[in-house]
Scaffold this motif. Sequence first.
Motif, short mmCIF file in Angstrom:
data_model
loop_
_atom_site.label_atom_id
_atom_site.label_comp_id
_atom_site.label_asym_id
_atom_site.label_seq_id
_atom_site.Cartn_x
_atom_site.Cartn_y
_atom_site.Cartn_z
N ARG A 37 11.03 -0.12 -7.11
CA ARG A 37 10.30 -0.66 -5.84
C ARG A 37 9.01 -0.33 -5.40
O ARG A 37 8.57 0.64 -5.78
CB ARG A 37 11.36 -0.30 -4.62
CG ARG A 37 10.93 -0.72 -3.36
CD ARG A 37 11.21 -2.16 -2.91
NE ARG A 37 12.79 -2.58 -2.75
CZ ARG A 37 13.21 -3.63 -2.85
NH1 ARG A 37 12.39 -4.71 -2.79
NH2 ARG A 37 14.36 -3.93 -2.57
N CYS A 38 8.21 -1.36 -5.23
CA CYS A 38 6.84 -1.25 -4.69
C CYS A 38 6.39 -1.86 -3.33
O CYS A 38 7.31 -2.95 -3.31
CB CYS A 38 5.81 -1.58 -5.95
SG CYS A 38 4.29 -0.94 -5.81
N ASN A 39 5.31 -1.32 -2.72
CA ASN A 39 4.85 -2.12 -1.66
C ASN A 39 3.59 -2.85 -1.88
O ASN A 39 2.93 -3.36 -0.80
CB ASN A 39 4.54 -0.99 -0.68
CG ASN A 39 3.80 0.19 -1.09
OD1 ASN A 39 3.43 0.11 -2.22
ND2 ASN A 39 3.30 1.25 -0.15
N LEU A 40 3.47 -3.26 -3.22
CA LEU A 40 2.36 -4.20 -3.54
C LEU A 40 2.92 -4.99 -4.72
O LEU A 40 4.20 -4.80 -5.11
CB LEU A 40 1.16 -3.41 -4.17
CG LEU A 40 0.04 -2.93 -3.42
CD1 LEU A 40 -1.05 -2.21 -3.89
CD2 LEU A 40 -0.49 -3.90 -2.33
N ALA A 41 2.54 -6.22 -5.02
CA ALA A 41 2.96 -6.96 -5.79
C ALA A 41 1.82 -7.44 -6.68
O ALA A 41 1.21 -8.67 -6.45
CB ALA A 41 3.71 -8.30 -5.18
N PRO A 79 4.93 7.23 -12.74
CA PRO A 79 4.72 6.13 -12.17
C PRO A 79 5.62 5.20 -11.10
O PRO A 79 6.52 5.77 -10.56
CB PRO A 79 4.16 5.21 -13.35
CG PRO A 79 4.93 5.95 -14.37
CD PRO A 79 5.47 7.30 -13.87
N GLY A 80 5.68 4.18 -11.43
CA GLY A 80 6.98 3.50 -10.71
C GLY A 80 7.02 2.14 -11.14
O GLY A 80 6.71 1.58 -12.19
N GLY A 81 7.18 1.12 -10.36
CA GLY A 81 7.11 1.12 -8.83
C GLY A 81 6.08 2.04 -8.00
O GLY A 81 5.22 2.53 -8.51
S1 SF4 Z 1 1.01 -2.33 -10.87
FE1 SF4 Z 1 1.56 -0.60 -9.45
S2 SF4 Z 1 0.98 -0.86 -7.48
FE2 SF4 Z 1 0.90 -2.91 -8.57
S3 SF4 Z 1 2.86 -3.82 -7.93
FE3 SF4 Z 1 3.05 -2.83 -10.01
S4 SF4 Z 1 3.90 -0.82 -9.42
FE4 SF4 Z 1 3.23 -1.69 -7.44
#
Ligand code: SF4
Length: 382
Positions: A37-41, A79-81
């Motif tokens: 899950r991320c708060n950006l796209a 990293p993630g998300g």
């Molecule tokens: S690149 Fe990184 S910050 Fe941007 S949407 Fe993917 S996980 Fe989120």
Amino acid sequence: MAIPFHKELRIGAYLMKQKLLGRKRYPLVLMLEPLFRCNLACAGCGKIDYPDAILNRRMSAQECWDAADECGAPMVAIPGGEPLIHKEIGEIVRGLVARKKFVSLCTNALLLEKKLDLFEPSPYLFFSVHLDGLREHHDHAVSQKGVFDRAVSAIKAAKARGFTVNVNATIFDNHPAEEIAKFLDFTTELGVGVTMSPGYAYERAPDQAHFLNRTKTKQLFRDVFALGKGKKWNFMHSGLFLDFLAGNQEFECTPWGMPARNIFGWQKPCYLLGEGYTKTFKELMETTEWDSYGTGKYEKCADCMAHCGYEATAANAALTNPIKAMFVSLRGIKTEGPMAPEIDLSKQRPAQYVFSSEVQKRLSDIRKDEAVEAQQKASTAA
Ligand code: SF4
Ligand code: SF4
């Protein structure tokens, strides 16, 4: 290189130990993704295109620590998300630092200022803030205005509290060398180290038009390094990796150097490519057909020059050929003249498209787990 001495020493000692033990394949950095899950796209992101049932899953703190113990790499990148969304992120990092792992927490920094209290400054902890360029470029890359300013403010706040902060930049085709050079000047003013990697052409990323191929990557990095002559940009990479980006080294990928563990298990073969999962690290190392991956071997690897495939190759090269590494560090990165020969792509195997079937498998596993959890809850309540 601006890597702290004790870290360099520990990692050097780890690499020597692996060599002395005669190990052919060993990990250098665990890529730990406790959630997607991320708060950006961001337009170039290949990590967040999952159904909600998968985006809502988290690795527990215990699973994260077990992964670090199982893998044994001296460094853990998270990293993630967006890892700061994970409710147990403070605890996860504390447990890894207690294990004396060098932790690089990769964040887009939107939540960083608010969450600084969860962490304590330590020589083992680094924040790695996602910054793809100066204001206009970064905000465009992350598809949201104002993110650059928030990230820079969070970097300053973290530094003021005694944390070590680096920035990580993904480089795409639409980024002129002059602007990258100005961005690197800015990071020097900000007092942060930098990692840079050409964007991997994720098949699921929304923007497919701006991924660099290897020829363009090498010329772009040559142009950037030529503009940097005499400047003291603070790269957190080995000299040989930078020399590889500039087309001066003939390196093959080392996908096991940065193994990836996420909510599905251990990912085959690397952080960038998900072509199957195993339950244990041992199984990953023993059952992955490593010779089927890498540039020249597999179509999906054709344009890859990313740090997670090639930084470990550079580290091994420095260990087996210290004179070469010393020569590069003395002469600097070569930005003119012929490049090292490119890997022949004529015999690579064709790409296999397994994303949808893997997602279906994972969804059905999640449903089974949920049914078992519900049954257990019902029997405890009865
Ligand atoms: S690149 Fe990184 S910050 Fe941007 S949407 Fe993917 S996980 Fe989120
Ligand atoms: S070249 Fe290596 S790091 Fe890059 S996608 Fe292929 S296996 Fe992964």
